[in-house]
Each structure stands twice: as structure tokens, then as C-alpha cells.
Design an enzyme around this catalytic site. Structure first.
Site, short mmCIF file in Angstrom:
data_model
loop_
_atom_site.label_atom_id
_atom_site.label_comp_id
_atom_site.label_asym_id
_atom_site.label_seq_id
_atom_site.Cartn_x
_atom_site.Cartn_y
_atom_site.Cartn_z
N HIS A 158 0.82 -1.22 0.00
CA HIS A 158 0.00 0.00 0.00
C HIS A 158 0.85 1.26 0.00
CE1 HIS A 158 0.23 -0.02 4.56
NE2 HIS A 158 0.36 1.25 4.32
N ASP A 183 -0.32 -7.63 1.68
CA ASP A 183 0.18 -6.26 1.68
C ASP A 183 1.70 -6.23 1.84
OD1 ASP A 183 0.33 -3.51 1.69
OD2 ASP A 183 -0.46 -3.28 3.73
N GLN A 238 0.82 0.64 16.05
CA GLN A 238 1.61 0.35 14.87
C GLN A 238 2.59 1.47 14.59
OE1 GLN A 238 -2.03 0.31 12.37
NE2 GLN A 238 -0.80 1.49 10.96
N GLY A 239 3.57 1.14 13.82
CA GLY A 239 4.57 2.12 13.47
C GLY A 239 4.39 2.58 12.05
N ASP A 240 5.45 3.05 11.44
CA ASP A 240 5.39 3.46 10.06
C ASP A 240 4.81 2.39 9.17
OD1 ASP A 240 6.24 6.00 9.72
OD2 ASP A 240 8.30 5.51 9.30
N SER A 241 3.90 2.77 8.30
CA SER A 241 3.44 1.84 7.28
C SER A 241 4.64 1.28 6.52
CB SER A 241 2.51 2.57 6.29
OG SER A 241 1.31 2.93 6.90
#
Length: 253
Positions: free
Chosen positions: A71, A116, A207-210
């Protein structure tokens, strides 16, 4: 860090009811309740940058291949991308390398967030050092409750548009696929066999960075994918399961 949220009112028709309970995946990579750290503690971490600005996290798989989330690479050209490695700061230090190409998993579905994962190929090799290292891919999912950590430069509060200059991390615990899909949490059938979850007990952190790394036992077990926000204790952060997608990464690196 992906600076947008998929809003229910905007895309409900497109999803055609595939997401139960009237909820949709929220892609708002952030680390809430995290702690500043240095790249030497997470030397596989990179900043994926679009036109010079941080856009997502990623993990060094080989000296020329980065693993990130599919994504993160929608509606973007390789020529606009670079990575920064070997620095605790996304905007300075370390080394920058242009992206030559990337490949998203063919089965990635933005509606369900299944598969993903993506690989990025660099235009030149990274030189490994104490601050630039590769990380191995998990061959099996860790047990429910296993200790893990997630790192990145995601926004530090819900709704914020600014990101910290220094790398952040938070300790979490693995929530297995079966547990995450059970009645103990609110996702139900949204959790597919290419996903794994993690939560931080007693913290407002999900959550952290995508695209960034979820690490347990010294191996990459997850890629930050999606979640329903850090405020909801019954909705852990959801990650692409590296063990379940390992063969695809190896075959496409």
C-alpha cells in the site's frame, strides 16, 4: 508513515460490505507511546522517501532489496523514490540510494489488505556496517504473546500531520492469526492467513510506520499494514505476515 485515513463514508460502496461491523481498515501509520532510539538498535530500518519526503518505512533484506508494504507503493513511480539507510534521522545522515524498480504482491487487495507486501530494488548496493544491516525473514510465525518491537518515524499522535525527526520504537506482543480473528478482538474474518497482529498492553500504541518492521526473536515477522486506531484495545495493529509471504519475497527479490 502513510498520511491518510480511509474514511467509511468515502469508500463504503466500493467495498461492497466485505468488511464486517461497518468498519474499514485505517491506514494511519504511527507510533504512539514510543521511545526515541538510534539506528544502531534497528540497523535494518530504512526511510522510504517520495520526492525527498518520508513516506513509509521498510526493512533491508539484502544489500539491494528492501521489503515494505504494497500500500506504500500505489500511484507512485520508481523515479520519484529513494531510501535513506544508516541514520536515526529520516532527513539527514546515513546514505541515500535511488530506487530502480519495485514490485507489489500480485494478490494485494486494497479493500481487504490481503498480501500487503512489496519488494524495492535499489539502483546501487548498500554498504553494510554497524548502522546498516540486513534482517532475515521469519520462517514461522511467533507464538501468541511473544515479545516484539516495531520501529519507524510515524506520527506520534492520532490526527497529527507531523512526524518526529528521530527514529521511534515501541515494544509490543504478538497476537496470533487465530487469536486476532477470534471473538477476543473485533476484527473477525477480516484477519486473513497473510496477516499477523500485535498489541501493546497498557499503552496507546498499535503500529509504526506503514511498511516498517515488526521484529521478534531477531527476525522480520511482520510489515506494518493497517489497523483501526490506537484508541481501541480490542483492535490490535495488523501486519503482513512475513512467514506466510516469505516465498514470494524470496522469489521476487
Amino acid at each position: 508513515m502513510l498520511k491518510f485515513v480511509i474514511l467509511l463514508s468515502a469508500v463504503a460502496c466500493a467495498l461492497g460490505g466485505t468488511i464486517p461491523e461497518g468498519l474499514l481498515p485505517q491506514l494511519d501509520g504511527r507510533i504512539v507511546g514510543g521511545t526515541a532510539t538510534t539506528i544502531s538498535s534497528f540497523p535494518w530500518q530504512i526511510s522510504l522517501q517520495r520526492s525527498g519526503s518520508h513516506s513509509c518505512g521498510g526493512s533491508i533484506y539484502t544489500d539491494r532489496v528492501i521489503v515494505t508494504a504494497a500500500h506504500c507503493l500505489q500511484s507512485v513511480s520508481a523515479s520519484s523514490l529513494q531510501i535513506r539507510a544508516g541514520s536515526s534521522y529520516w532527513s539527514s545522515g546515513g546514505v541515500t540510494v535511488k530506487v530502480s524498480s519495485f514490485k507489489n504482491h500480485e494478490g494485494y487487495n486494497p479493500n481487504t489488505m490481503v498480501n500487503d507486501i512489496a519488494v524495492i530494488r535499489l539502483s546501487s548496493s548498500l554498504g553494510f556496517s554497524s548502522t546498516i544491516k540486513s534482517i532475515s525473514l521469519a520462517s514461522s510465525n511467533p507464538a501468541n504473546g511473544a515479545a516484539a518491537s516495531v520501529s519507524g518515524w510515524g506520527t506520534q499522535s492520532s490526527g497529527s500531520s507531523s512526524i518526529p525527526s528521530q527514529l521511534q520504537y515501541v515494544n509490543v506482543n504478538i497476537v496470533s492469526q487465530s487469536k486476532c480473528a477470534s471473538s477476543a478482538y473485533g476484527y473477525g474474518s477480516e484477519i486473513r492467513n497473510t496477516m499477523i497482529c500485535a498489541a501493546a498492553s497498557g499503552k496507546d500504541a498499535c503500529q509504526g510506520d506503514s511498511g516498517g518492521p515488526l521484529v521478534s526473536g531477531g527476525v522480520l515477522v511482520g510489515v506494518v499494514s493497517w489497523g483501526y486506531g490506537c484508541a481501541y484495545s480490542n483492535y490490535p495493529g495488523v501486519y503482513a505476515s512475513v512467514a506466510d509471504l516469505r516465498s514470494w519475497v524470496i522469489n521476487n527479490a
